[in-house]
Design a protein around this motif. Structure first.
Motif, PDB file in Angstrom:
ATOM      1  N   PHE A  80       2.449  -6.298  -7.336  1.00  0.00           N
ATOM      2  CA  PHE A  80       3.328  -7.258  -6.660  1.00  0.00           C
ATOM      3  C   PHE A  80       3.728  -6.816  -5.250  1.00  0.00           C
ATOM      4  CE2 PHE A  80       4.148  -7.435 -11.262  1.00  0.00           C
ATOM      5  CZ  PHE A  80       3.552  -8.662 -11.511  1.00  0.00           C
ATOM      6  N   ARG A  81       3.097  -5.731  -4.780  1.00  0.00           N
ATOM      7  CA  ARG A  81       3.396  -5.252  -3.424  1.00  0.00           C
ATOM      8  C   ARG A  81       2.161  -5.269  -2.536  1.00  0.00           C
ATOM      9  NH1 ARG A  81       7.947  -3.974  -1.443  1.00  0.00           N
ATOM     10  NH2 ARG A  81       9.728  -3.925  -2.846  1.00  0.00           N
ATOM     11  N   VAL A  82       0.999  -4.976  -3.112  1.00  0.00           N
ATOM     12  CA  VAL A  82      -0.217  -4.984  -2.286  1.00  0.00           C
ATOM     13  C   VAL A  82      -1.030  -6.250  -2.529  1.00  0.00           C
ATOM     14  CG1 VAL A  82      -0.304  -2.487  -2.223  1.00  0.00           C
ATOM     15  CG2 VAL A  82      -1.613  -3.699  -3.974  1.00  0.00           C
ATOM     16  N   HIS A  83      -0.546  -7.085  -3.436  1.00  0.00           N
ATOM     17  CA  HIS A  83      -1.226  -8.335  -3.789  1.00  0.00           C
ATOM     18  C   HIS A  83      -0.178  -9.199  -4.471  1.00  0.00           C
ATOM     19  CE1 HIS A  83      -3.861 -11.014  -6.215  1.00  0.00           C
ATOM     20  NE2 HIS A  83      -4.714 -10.853  -5.222  1.00  0.00           N
ATOM     21  N   GLU A  84      -0.469 -10.510  -4.536  1.00  0.00           N
ATOM     22  CA  GLU A  84       0.427 -11.418  -5.238  1.00  0.00           C
ATOM     23  C   GLU A  84       0.632 -10.974  -6.691  1.00  0.00           C
ATOM     24  OE1 GLU A  84      -1.351 -15.228  -5.428  1.00  0.00           O
ATOM     25  OE2 GLU A  84       0.327 -16.164  -6.473  1.00  0.00           O
ATOM     26  N   LYS A  85      -0.428 -10.345  -7.252  1.00  0.00           N
ATOM     27  CA  LYS A  85      -0.325  -9.848  -8.624  1.00  0.00           C
ATOM     28  C   LYS A  85      -0.529  -8.336  -8.638  1.00  0.00           C
ATOM     29  CE  LYS A  85      -1.901 -14.321 -10.260  1.00  0.00           C
ATOM     30  NZ  LYS A  85      -3.024 -15.067 -10.815  1.00  0.00           N
ATOM     31  N   THR A  86      -1.790  -7.937  -8.804  1.00  0.00           N
ATOM     32  CA  THR A  86      -2.064  -6.508  -8.972  1.00  0.00           C
ATOM     33  C   THR A  86      -3.105  -6.006  -7.978  1.00  0.00           C
ATOM     34  OG1 THR A  86      -3.810  -7.081 -10.529  1.00  0.00           O
ATOM     35  CG2 THR A  86      -1.631  -6.611 -11.464  1.00  0.00           C
ATOM     36  N   LEU A 108       0.021  -2.396   3.958  1.00  0.00           N
ATOM     37  CA  LEU A 108      -0.690  -3.265   3.025  1.00  0.00           C
ATOM     38  C   LEU A 108       0.380  -4.044   2.273  1.00  0.00           C
ATOM     39  CD1 LEU A 108      -3.478  -4.075   1.954  1.00  0.00           C
ATOM     40  CD2 LEU A 108      -3.349  -2.182   0.347  1.00  0.00           C
ATOM     41  N   GLY A 109       0.390  -5.365   2.419  1.00  0.00           N
ATOM     42  CA  GLY A 109       1.426  -6.170   1.774  1.00  0.00           C
ATOM     43  C   GLY A 109       2.801  -5.695   2.213  1.00  0.00           C
ATOM     44  N   SER A 110       3.637  -5.342   1.252  1.00  0.00           N
ATOM     45  CA  SER A 110       5.011  -4.951   1.594  1.00  0.00           C
ATOM     46  C   SER A 110       5.224  -3.446   1.562  1.00  0.00           C
ATOM     47  CB  SER A 110       5.995  -5.644   0.651  1.00  0.00           C
ATOM     48  OG  SER A 110       5.700  -5.343  -0.688  1.00  0.00           O
ATOM     49  N   MET A 111       4.123  -2.683   1.749  1.00  0.00           N
ATOM     50  CA  MET A 111       4.231  -1.219   1.851  1.00  0.00           C
ATOM     51  C   MET A 111       3.667  -0.767   3.195  1.00  0.00           C
ATOM     52  SD  MET A 111       2.907  -0.331  -2.017  1.00  0.00           S
ATOM     53  CE  MET A 111       2.856   1.450  -1.817  1.00  0.00           C
ATOM     54  N   PHE A 112       4.232   0.314   3.721  1.00  0.00           N
ATOM     55  CA  PHE A 112       3.690   0.840   4.978  1.00  0.00           C
ATOM     56  C   PHE A 112       4.036   2.310   5.129  1.00  0.00           C
ATOM     57  CE2 PHE A 112       7.974  -0.595   6.106  1.00  0.00           C
ATOM     58  CZ  PHE A 112       8.448   0.386   6.978  1.00  0.00           C
ATOM     59  N   THR A 113       3.258   3.002   5.984  1.00  0.00           N
ATOM     60  CA  THR A 113       3.564   4.401   6.301  1.00  0.00           C
ATOM     61  C   THR A 113       3.188   4.695   7.750  1.00  0.00           C
ATOM     62  OG1 THR A 113       3.192   5.165   4.034  1.00  0.00           O
ATOM     63  CG2 THR A 113       3.094   6.834   5.745  1.00  0.00           C
ATOM     64  N   LEU A 114       4.059   5.411   8.399  1.00  0.00           N
ATOM     65  CA  LEU A 114       3.784   5.963   9.722  1.00  0.00           C
ATOM     66  C   LEU A 114       3.435   7.439   9.513  1.00  0.00           C
ATOM     67  CD1 LEU A 114       4.301   5.284  12.930  1.00  0.00           C
ATOM     68  CD2 LEU A 114       6.340   6.670  12.567  1.00  0.00           C
ATOM     69  N   PHE A 115       2.214   7.805   9.850  1.00  0.00           N
ATOM     70  CA  PHE A 115       1.784   9.200   9.687  1.00  0.00           C
ATOM     71  C   PHE A 115       1.819   9.896  11.043  1.00  0.00           C
ATOM     72  CE2 PHE A 115      -0.575   7.204   6.129  1.00  0.00           C
ATOM     73  CZ  PHE A 115      -0.213   8.043   5.086  1.00  0.00           C
ATOM     74  N   PHE A 116       2.396  11.070  11.101  1.00  0.00           N
ATOM     75  CA  PHE A 116       2.386  11.845  12.339  1.00  0.00           C
ATOM     76  C   PHE A 116       1.110  12.670  12.407  1.00  0.00           C
ATOM     77  CE2 PHE A 116       6.791  10.610  12.176  1.00  0.00           C
ATOM     78  CZ  PHE A 116       7.022  10.278  13.507  1.00  0.00           C
ATOM     79  N   LYS A 117       0.005  11.964  12.619  1.00  0.00           N
ATOM     80  CA  LYS A 117      -1.306  12.586  12.805  1.00  0.00           C
ATOM     81  C   LYS A 117      -2.201  11.567  13.507  1.00  0.00           C
ATOM     82  CE  LYS A 117      -4.098  13.290   9.176  1.00  0.00           C
ATOM     83  NZ  LYS A 117      -5.305  12.470   9.411  1.00  0.00           N
ATOM     84  N   GLU A 118      -3.405  12.016  13.904  1.00  0.00           N
ATOM     85  CA  GLU A 118      -4.218  11.160  14.769  1.00  0.00           C
ATOM     86  C   GLU A 118      -4.828   9.952  14.048  1.00  0.00           C
ATOM     87  OE1 GLU A 118      -7.096  13.294  17.016  1.00  0.00           O
ATOM     88  OE2 GLU A 118      -7.751  11.524  18.130  1.00  0.00           O
ATOM     89  N   THR A 119      -5.414  10.216  12.877  1.00  0.00           N
ATOM     90  CA  THR A 119      -6.109   9.126  12.180  1.00  0.00           C
ATOM     91  C   THR A 119      -5.590   8.983  10.760  1.00  0.00           C
ATOM     92  OG1 THR A 119      -7.802  10.708  11.567  1.00  0.00           O
ATOM     93  CG2 THR A 119      -8.270   9.322  13.484  1.00  0.00           C
ATOM     94  N   LEU A 120      -5.784   7.812  10.195  1.00  0.00           N
ATOM     95  CA  LEU A 120      -5.261   7.544   8.851  1.00  0.00           C
ATOM     96  C   LEU A 120      -5.936   8.447   7.819  1.00  0.00           C
ATOM     97  CD1 LEU A 120      -5.110   3.646   8.950  1.00  0.00           C
ATOM     98  CD2 LEU A 120      -3.190   5.257   9.088  1.00  0.00           C
ATOM     99  N   PRO A 121      -5.145   9.032   6.939  1.00  0.00           N
ATOM    100  CA  PRO A 121      -5.701   9.925   5.913  1.00  0.00           C
ATOM    101  C   PRO A 121      -6.360   9.135   4.782  1.00  0.00           C
ATOM    102  CG  PRO A 121      -3.326   9.747   5.653  1.00  0.00           C
ATOM    103  CD  PRO A 121      -3.679   8.953   6.877  1.00  0.00           C
ATOM    104  N   LYS A 122      -7.368   9.734   4.171  1.00  0.00           N
ATOM    105  CA  LYS A 122      -8.056   9.108   3.039  1.00  0.00           C
ATOM    106  C   LYS A 122      -7.755   9.817   1.727  1.00  0.00           C
ATOM    107  CE  LYS A 122     -12.311   7.538   5.265  1.00  0.00           C
ATOM    108  NZ  LYS A 122     -12.976   8.618   5.994  1.00  0.00           N
ATOM    109  N   ASN A 123      -7.182  11.009   1.836  1.00  0.00           N
ATOM    110  CA  ASN A 123      -6.882  11.772   0.614  1.00  0.00           C
ATOM    111  C   ASN A 123      -5.737  12.736   0.900  1.00  0.00           C
ATOM    112  OD1 ASN A 123      -7.918  14.177   1.846  1.00  0.00           O
ATOM    113  ND2 ASN A 123      -9.977  13.462   1.384  1.00  0.00           N
ATOM    114  N   MET A 124      -5.349  13.472  -0.134  1.00  0.00           N
ATOM    115  CA  MET A 124      -4.170  14.332  -0.052  1.00  0.00           C
ATOM    116  C   MET A 124      -4.320  15.433   0.999  1.00  0.00           C
ATOM    117  SD  MET A 124      -1.215  14.726  -1.213  1.00  0.00           S
ATOM    118  CE  MET A 124       0.033  15.829  -1.853  1.00  0.00           C
ATOM    119  N   ASP A 125      -5.527  16.000   1.088  1.00  0.00           N
ATOM    120  CA  ASP A 125      -5.777  17.063   2.062  1.00  0.00           C
ATOM    121  C   ASP A 125      -5.508  16.576   3.478  1.00  0.00           C
ATOM    122  OD1 ASP A 125      -6.345  19.327   0.779  1.00  0.00           O
ATOM    123  OD2 ASP A 125      -8.456  19.466   1.431  1.00  0.00           O
TER     124      ASP A 125
END
Ligand code: PLP
Length: 423
Positions: A241-247, A348-365
Motif C-alpha cells: 500500500f506504499r509502493v503500489h495501490e496494493k502490493t 517510490l510511491g509514498s516512500m523516499f530516501t536521500l542518500f549522502f553518496k554519489e549514486t543510488l545503492p543497489k544493496n547493503m554494501d
C-alpha cells in the motif's frame, strides 16, 4: 533542560536506554530524543508543544496521515463494546475478506500483533510445509527481531553496528543463509543443495534506506524458488500500500507463495498478518501440524482500526494521491540536487530516501558507502527547522495523503540551506 530531556532522564531510570525500540534513542544521529504528545495529519506535537513536519509516519502505518477521523471514530465505537474477547469476533473475518478480495494470491490469512510475529510464523510455516530447515534472507532486509532473522538485518540493527545480536545462540542462526540483494547468483549458489525451505525478502527494501528490488531479480527469485522447491515469501510489512495501490507483488507481476503484512493494515494499532496459498496456510494449527498462536491476535480494536484504514485507503484512491505527492517531492528534490555528486534521492510511491553518496545503492554494501556523519548533521538541521526525519540513514522516509506541496517546499528549502552551509 527541555521537557523532552526531562522525560528522557526519567525514562532512562526505568526503561533501558529510555526507549522501547532502539532507533527512538537517536543513537545514530546524536542528541537527545524528543518525546511527543499528539499526532495529527502530517504533524507531530512534542511535549514542549512544538509542531514537527513528520516523515516517519509511525514507520509506515499512517498512510492517511495521523489520526484520520474515520479511523478514530471506528476505534472509539469498538472500544465501547469490547477491547478483547480472547475468543473469535466477526471483525477478523471482515479484515481477512477485505485483504483477500484486494490482494491477488492471498487466499487465506492469519492475524498476529506485529510484523515480527508475521515473518517468524511465515518461516516456521514454510519449514513445516516443505520439510526443510534452511532459509535465505538478504543482507540489509529487516524482518523483525526474532532470533533466526536477526542476521545482517538492516535498520536499527545496522545503525548500531551489530551484525547479529548478543543472546542469539549460533544454533539459532545456523539455518539462516544470507545472500546479496539484487544479486541472483548469490542466491542460486546457496539453493543448489536443495535444502532451502524459503526465500524471504522485502521486494522493495525499506530498511537500508529505500532500495527497490530490480525487476529481473524479483522475477528470477520466483523462477529459482520453483526450480529448487522453495517457497517465496514477500515481506510486505512496510511496502504494501506504499509502493503500489496494493502490493509490491502486483508492482512486479510476481506472485509469492506467502506474504507478510503489518503497519498500514493496522492503521497504527499493533497488527501483523501472514497469508497466501491455501494449501500452505492449511498446515497451520488447528488444521495442520505447524503451531502458531496469540492472546491478542485478531484483537477487535486493532481489527476495527485496520479495516477502516484500509477501507478509506481503497475508497478514496489514496494511493493515487500519495503517489502523486511522492512524484511531486521527487521532482522538487531532483531539481535542487541536479549535477551534484555528494547526494542522491530516490522515491517510490509514498516512500523516499536521500542518500549522502554519489549514486543510488543497489544493496547493503553500497548503502554502507554513505556519509553517515553528514546524514546526522542533516537530521539535526531538519529538526531545528521543525522537520522530523527517521533518525538513521538506513531508514526510509514516509509521506501520507495529509502531506502537502507546501510541506515539501519546506523540506526542499531546508535541504537547500543545509547543502549551502554544510560543505
Ligand atoms: C517493521 C518491519 C517488520 C517488523 O514489524 P514489527 O511490527 O516492528 O515487529 C518486519 N518486516 C519489515 C519489512 C518491516 O519494515
Amino acid at each position: 533542560m527541555s521537557l523532552s530531556n526531562d522525560f528522557y532522564s526519567k525514562a532512562k531510570e526505568l526503561i533501558p536506554g529510555g526507549v522501547d525500540s532502539p532507533v527512538r534513542a537517536f543513537g545514530a544521529v546524536g542528541g537527545d530524543p524528543l518525546f511527543f504528545q499528539k499526532a495529527q495529519g502530517a504533524y507531530l506535537t512534542s511535549v514542549e508543544g512544538e509542531d514537527y513536519l513528520d516523515f516517519v509516519m509511525s514507520w509506515g502505518p499512517a498512510v492517511l496521515g495521523h489520526a484520520p477521523q474515520e479511523v478514530v471514530d471506528a476505534v472509539k465505537k469498538q472500544a465501547e463494546s469490547a477491547f478483547s474477547f480472547g475468543m473469535s469476533c466477526p471483525l477478523e473475518y471482515d479484515l481477512a475478506k477485505l485483504m483477500t478480495d484486494t490482494i491477488d494470491g492471498l487466499e487465506m490469512v492469519r492475524f498476529v500483533s506485529s510484523g515480527t510475529e508475521a515473518t517468524m510464523s511465515a518461516i516456521r510455516l514454510a519449514r513445516g510445509f516443505t520439510g526443510k530447515d534452511q532459509f535465505i534472507k538478504f543482507e540489509g532486509c529487516y524482518h523483525g527481531h526474532s532470533d533466526g532473522l536477526l542476521v545482517k538485518a538492516g535498520s536499527g540493527v545496522s545503525t548500531f553496528g551489530t551484525a547479529s545480536s548478543a543472546g542469539v545462540p549460533e544454533g539459532y542462526t545456523a539455518t539462516t543463509r544470507t545472500a546479496i540483494y539484487n544479486d541472483l547468483e548469490s542466491v542460486e549458489s546457496i539453493l543448489r543443495d536443495g535444502e532451502t525451505s524459503a526465500i524471504i525478502l522485502e521486494p522493495v527494501a525499506g530498511n537500508m534506506g529505500l532500495v527497490p528490488g530490480e525487476k529481473d531479480f524479483i522475477l528470477g527469485l520466483r523462477k529459482l524458488c520453483d526450480q529448487y522447491g522453495a517457497l517465496l515469501i514477500f515481506d510486505e510489512v512496510m511496502c504494501a500500500f506504499r509502493v503500489h495501490e496494493k502490493t509490491a507483488a502486483e508492482l512486479y507481476g510476481v506472485k509469492p507463495d506467502l506474504f507478510c503484512f503489518g503497519k498500514v493494515i493496522g492503521g497504527g494499532l499493533p497488527v501483523g498478518a501472514f497469508g497466501g496459498r491455501k494449501d500452505v496456510m492449511e498446515k497451520l494449527a488447528p488444521l495442520g501440524p505447524v503451531y502458531q498462536a496469540g492472546t491478542l491476535s485478531g484483537n477487535p480494536l486493532a481489527m476495527a482500526a485496520g479495516i477502516k484504514n484500509l477501507e478509506v485507503f481503497l475508497r478514496d484512491k489514496v494511493w493515487e494521491k500519495t503517489n502523486d505527492l511522492g512524484k511531486s517531492l521527487n521532482d522538487k528534490v531532483q531539481k535542487l540536487i541536479a549535477g551534484r555528486s555528494d547526494v542522491c534521492f530516490t522515491q517510490l510511491g509514498s516512500m523516499f530516501t536521500l542518500f549522502f553518496k554519489e549514486t543510488l545503492p543497489k544493496n547493503m554494501d553500497e548503502v554502507g558507502d554513505c556519509d553517515f556523519d553528514r546524514f546526522g548533521r542533516f537530521f539535526q538541521f531538519c529538526l531545528k527547522n521543525k522537520i522530523l526525519l527517521p533518525p538513521s540513514q538506513y531508514e526510509a522516509n514516509f509521506l501520507s495523503c495529509a502531506h502537502t506541496d507546501k510541506d515539501f517546499d519546506h523540506y526542499v528549502s531546508t535541504l537547500e540551506q543545509f547543502l549551502k552551509e554544510d560543505q
